[in-house]
Write a protein that holds these residues in place. Sequence first.
Motif, PDB file in Angstrom:
ATOM      1  N   ASP A 143      50.612  38.554  55.007  1.00 57.47           N
ATOM      2  CA  ASP A 143      51.138  37.182  54.966  1.00 57.47           C
ATOM      3  C   ASP A 143      51.063  36.615  53.552  1.00 57.47           C
ATOM      4  OD1 ASP A 143      51.780  37.105  57.641  1.00 57.47           O
ATOM      5  OD2 ASP A 143      49.860  36.238  58.258  1.00 57.47           O
ATOM      6  N   LEU A 144      49.966  36.886  52.858  1.00 59.30           N
ATOM      7  CA  LEU A 144      49.808  36.381  51.495  1.00 59.30           C
ATOM      8  C   LEU A 144      50.799  37.045  50.540  1.00 59.30           C
ATOM      9  CD1 LEU A 144      45.903  36.218  51.337  1.00 59.30           C
ATOM     10  CD2 LEU A 144      47.484  34.273  51.216  1.00 59.30           C
ATOM     11  N   VAL A 145      51.071  38.307  50.758  1.00 60.62           N
ATOM     12  CA  VAL A 145      52.083  39.003  49.946  1.00 60.62           C
ATOM     13  C   VAL A 145      53.454  38.392  50.207  1.00 60.62           C
ATOM     14  CG1 VAL A 145      53.311  41.188  49.636  1.00 60.62           C
ATOM     15  CG2 VAL A 145      50.815  41.171  49.744  1.00 60.62           C
ATOM     16  N   ARG A 146      53.772  38.159  51.474  1.00 58.22           N
ATOM     17  CA  ARG A 146      55.067  37.575  51.837  1.00 58.22           C
ATOM     18  C   ARG A 146      55.252  36.193  51.220  1.00 58.22           C
ATOM     19  NH1 ARG A 146      55.985  34.125  55.738  1.00 58.22           N
ATOM     20  NH2 ARG A 146      53.981  34.577  56.751  1.00 58.22           N
ATOM     21  N   CYS A 147      54.155  35.427  51.124  1.00 58.72           N
ATOM     22  CA  CYS A 147      54.232  34.069  50.571  1.00 58.72           C
ATOM     23  C   CYS A 147      54.134  34.044  49.048  1.00 58.72           C
ATOM     24  CB  CYS A 147      53.126  33.203  51.160  1.00 58.72           C
ATOM     25  SG  CYS A 147      53.311  32.902  52.937  1.00 58.72           S
ATOM     26  N   GLY A 148      53.884  35.200  48.444  1.00 51.73           N
ATOM     27  CA  GLY A 148      53.890  35.275  46.990  1.00 51.73           C
ATOM     28  C   GLY A 148      52.562  35.005  46.311  1.00 51.73           C
ATOM     29  N   TYR A 149      51.458  34.954  47.077  1.00 49.39           N
ATOM     30  CA  TYR A 149      50.158  34.661  46.475  1.00 49.39           C
ATOM     31  C   TYR A 149      49.368  35.927  46.139  1.00 49.39           C
ATOM     32  CZ  TYR A 149      50.867  29.763  47.602  1.00 49.39           C
ATOM     33  OH  TYR A 149      51.368  28.494  47.645  1.00 49.39           O
ATOM     34  N   VAL A 150      49.726  37.037  46.754  1.00 51.11           N
ATOM     35  CA  VAL A 150      49.058  38.313  46.530  1.00 51.11           C
ATOM     36  C   VAL A 150      50.125  39.385  46.361  1.00 51.11           C
ATOM     37  CG1 VAL A 150      47.620  40.103  47.629  1.00 51.11           C
ATOM     38  CG2 VAL A 150      46.946  37.694  47.778  1.00 51.11           C
ATOM     39  N   ARG A 151      49.820  40.405  45.550  1.00 52.36           N
ATOM     40  CA  ARG A 151      50.724  41.551  45.450  1.00 52.36           C
ATOM     41  C   ARG A 151      49.901  42.832  45.496  1.00 52.36           C
ATOM     42  NH1 ARG A 151      51.092  43.577  40.051  1.00 52.36           N
ATOM     43  NH2 ARG A 151      49.960  42.253  38.566  1.00 52.36           N
ATOM     44  N   GLN A 152      50.571  43.894  45.913  1.00 54.57           N
ATOM     45  CA  GLN A 152      49.926  45.191  45.943  1.00 54.57           C
ATOM     46  C   GLN A 152      50.353  45.952  44.693  1.00 54.57           C
ATOM     47  OE1 GLN A 152      50.629  47.359  49.571  1.00 54.57           O
ATOM     48  NE2 GLN A 152      48.682  48.459  49.429  1.00 54.57           N
ATOM     49  N   LEU A 153      49.371  46.466  43.955  1.00 54.78           N
ATOM     50  CA  LEU A 153      49.669  47.058  42.659  1.00 54.78           C
ATOM     51  C   LEU A 153      50.552  48.284  42.767  1.00 54.78           C
ATOM     52  CD1 LEU A 153      46.165  46.671  40.956  1.00 54.78           C
ATOM     53  CD2 LEU A 153      48.191  45.230  40.702  1.00 54.78           C
ATOM     54  N   ARG A 154      50.445  49.002  43.840  1.00 52.19           N
ATOM     55  CA  ARG A 154      51.301  50.154  44.113  1.00 52.19           C
ATOM     56  C   ARG A 154      51.224  50.423  45.602  1.00 52.19           C
ATOM     57  NH1 ARG A 154      46.566  51.549  42.079  1.00 52.19           N
ATOM     58  NH2 ARG A 154      45.294  53.100  43.164  1.00 52.19           N
ATOM     59  N   GLU A 155      52.080  51.248  46.115  1.00 56.49           N
ATOM     60  CA  GLU A 155      52.060  51.528  47.548  1.00 56.49           C
ATOM     61  C   GLU A 155      50.721  52.126  47.936  1.00 56.49           C
ATOM     62  OE1 GLU A 155      54.684  53.868  50.957  1.00 56.49           O
ATOM     63  OE2 GLU A 155      55.244  53.990  48.843  1.00 56.49           O
TER      64      GLU A 155
ATOM     65  N   GLY B  57      47.991  50.819  47.371  1.00 53.51           N
ATOM     66  CA  GLY B  57      47.046  50.580  46.290  1.00 53.51           C
ATOM     67  C   GLY B  57      46.276  49.284  46.441  1.00 53.51           C
ATOM     68  N   ASP B  58      45.646  48.862  45.360  1.00 53.40           N
ATOM     69  CA  ASP B  58      44.793  47.674  45.374  1.00 53.40           C
ATOM     70  C   ASP B  58      45.612  46.399  45.512  1.00 53.40           C
ATOM     71  OD1 ASP B  58      42.878  49.535  44.903  1.00 53.40           O
ATOM     72  OD2 ASP B  58      42.381  48.867  42.875  1.00 53.40           O
ATOM     73  N   TYR B  59      44.951  45.358  46.017  1.00 57.37           N
ATOM     74  CA  TYR B  59      45.561  44.035  46.148  1.00 57.37           C
ATOM     75  C   TYR B  59      45.004  43.126  45.058  1.00 57.37           C
ATOM     76  CZ  TYR B  59      47.313  45.412  50.751  1.00 57.37           C
ATOM     77  OH  TYR B  59      47.967  46.042  51.788  1.00 57.37           O
ATOM     78  N   THR B  60      45.867  42.291  44.495  1.00 50.76           N
ATOM     79  CA  THR B  60      45.449  41.360  43.458  1.00 50.76           C
ATOM     80  C   THR B  60      46.218  40.058  43.606  1.00 50.76           C
ATOM     81  OG1 THR B  60      45.169  41.062  41.062  1.00 50.76           O
ATOM     82  CG2 THR B  60      47.168  42.175  41.795  1.00 50.76           C
ATOM     83  N   LEU B  61      45.668  38.980  43.065  1.00 53.46           N
ATOM     84  CA  LEU B  61      46.369  37.698  43.085  1.00 53.46           C
ATOM     85  C   LEU B  61      47.570  37.730  42.143  1.00 53.46           C
ATOM     86  CD1 LEU B  61      43.586  34.938  42.943  1.00 53.46           C
ATOM     87  CD2 LEU B  61      44.819  35.767  44.947  1.00 53.46           C
ATOM     88  N   THR B  62      48.602  37.007  42.502  1.00 51.22           N
ATOM     89  CA  THR B  62      49.686  36.729  41.560  1.00 51.22           C
ATOM     90  C   THR B  62      49.300  35.476  40.769  1.00 51.22           C
ATOM     91  OG1 THR B  62      50.898  35.247  43.052  1.00 51.22           O
ATOM     92  CG2 THR B  62      51.326  37.620  43.261  1.00 51.22           C
ATOM     93  N   THR B  63      50.177  35.040  39.897  1.00 49.95           N
ATOM     94  CA  THR B  63      49.885  33.828  39.114  1.00 49.95           C
ATOM     95  C   THR B  63      50.258  32.556  39.869  1.00 49.95           C
ATOM     96  OG1 THR B  63      52.068  33.962  38.057  1.00 49.95           O
ATOM     97  CG2 THR B  63      50.208  35.025  36.922  1.00 49.95           C
ATOM     98  N   ARG B  64      50.727  32.679  41.107  1.00 47.35           N
ATOM     99  CA  ARG B  64      51.180  31.497  41.834  1.00 47.35           C
ATOM    100  C   ARG B  64      50.035  30.535  42.134  1.00 47.35           C
ATOM    101  NH1 ARG B  64      55.439  31.363  46.911  1.00 47.35           N
ATOM    102  NH2 ARG B  64      55.599  29.074  47.018  1.00 47.35           N
ATOM    103  N   LEU B  65      48.900  31.059  42.553  1.00 45.27           N
ATOM    104  CA  LEU B  65      47.775  30.186  42.888  1.00 45.27           C
ATOM    105  C   LEU B  65      47.222  29.464  41.654  1.00 45.27           C
ATOM    106  CD1 LEU B  65      46.101  29.243  45.301  1.00 45.27           C
ATOM    107  CD2 LEU B  65      44.490  31.099  44.813  1.00 45.27           C
ATOM    108  N   PRO B  66      46.938  30.189  40.546  1.00 46.35           N
ATOM    109  CA  PRO B  66      46.494  29.455  39.358  1.00 46.35           C
ATOM    110  C   PRO B  66      47.533  28.481  38.838  1.00 46.35           C
ATOM    111  CG  PRO B  66      46.651  31.822  38.921  1.00 46.35           C
ATOM    112  CD  PRO B  66      46.816  31.641  40.380  1.00 46.35           C
ATOM    113  N   ALA B  67      48.814  28.806  39.004  1.00 45.14           N
ATOM    114  CA  ALA B  67      49.866  27.885  38.572  1.00 45.14           C
ATOM    115  C   ALA B  67      49.812  26.585  39.367  1.00 45.14           C
ATOM    116  CB  ALA B  67      51.237  28.542  38.722  1.00 45.14           C
ATOM    117  N   LEU B  68      49.493  26.701  40.657  1.00 42.60           N
ATOM    118  CA  LEU B  68      49.351  25.496  41.473  1.00 42.60           C
ATOM    119  C   LEU B  68      48.211  24.615  40.950  1.00 42.60           C
ATOM    120  CD1 LEU B  68      49.753  26.697  45.180  1.00 42.60           C
ATOM    121  CD2 LEU B  68      51.247  25.141  43.923  1.00 42.60           C
TER     122      LEU B  68
END
Length: 271
Positions: A51-63, A65-76
């Motif tokens: 759900d977080l990936v779909r909403c743009g707050y998290v991305r998976q570094l590779r298939e 692979g690890d999960y990391t935050l995008t810049t969307r949350l700090p931008a908010l």
Amino acid sequence: MANPAAAPMGTVDRTLRILETLATQPAGLPLAELAAEVQLPRSACHRLLADLVRCGYVRQLREMGDYTLTTRLPALGLSFLGAAGIVDIAQPIIDRLADVSGELVRLALVDGDRLTFVAKAQGARAGLRYDPDMGIDVRLSCSAGGHAWLMTLSEERATELVARQGFGSPREYGPKAPTTFKALMKVLEEDRKRGFSLMVEMYAPGMNAMAAPVLRRGEEAAGVITIAGPMQRLTAARMLELGHPLVQAASELAIAATSSPLLRGRAARAA
């Protein structure tokens, strides 16, 4: 008093716990490690991550692979602080104090029962530069910022806040950190007499710090301004020399805060 950690977690609690954990891991975490960290079954953690990936707050570094935050949350967060006028108001004052002190200067805002760093300026141009993570909640019992806030409160309220957060493990902080309420109240009384907090190796070994509350007469503190650095440079004598410019900067921030919707709202609630 009920232990909040013992209460069952809902979807929002679980999602926020994932975001807060990933915020401390910029390189990302694998699903198994993240699920263990937030104490969730892997399947539940994976669904929330999707759900977080779909909403743009998290991305998976590779298939796979690890999960990391995008810049969307700090931008908010930056958008919120920018709209509130915090950075525009505080940064020139923080920059000037950093130049005078030659050390790291930070502003932390009171947010309910928390004190959180939101802006900083680095005055050190060479040698050891002390620069802990921004956005963290301040440990009230053993930090200069925490003491600067607590010294403006009643003993009952200060005790309540520290009891709620806890003293933490002594090995995680400096060798001179107070570990009892009696020791803490003694330090706070000294801080009140001085007009600002001053600590030697309380928050971290080899590090010293000082802080003053940002408040206007008859109002609650809206935040604190801190100076921190290695004890070889920021000695006890040097901190006493910096007491006046620190308190002056805090006073300037208190006056300027009336033009910030965020700080003005705090002042209005305190009136």
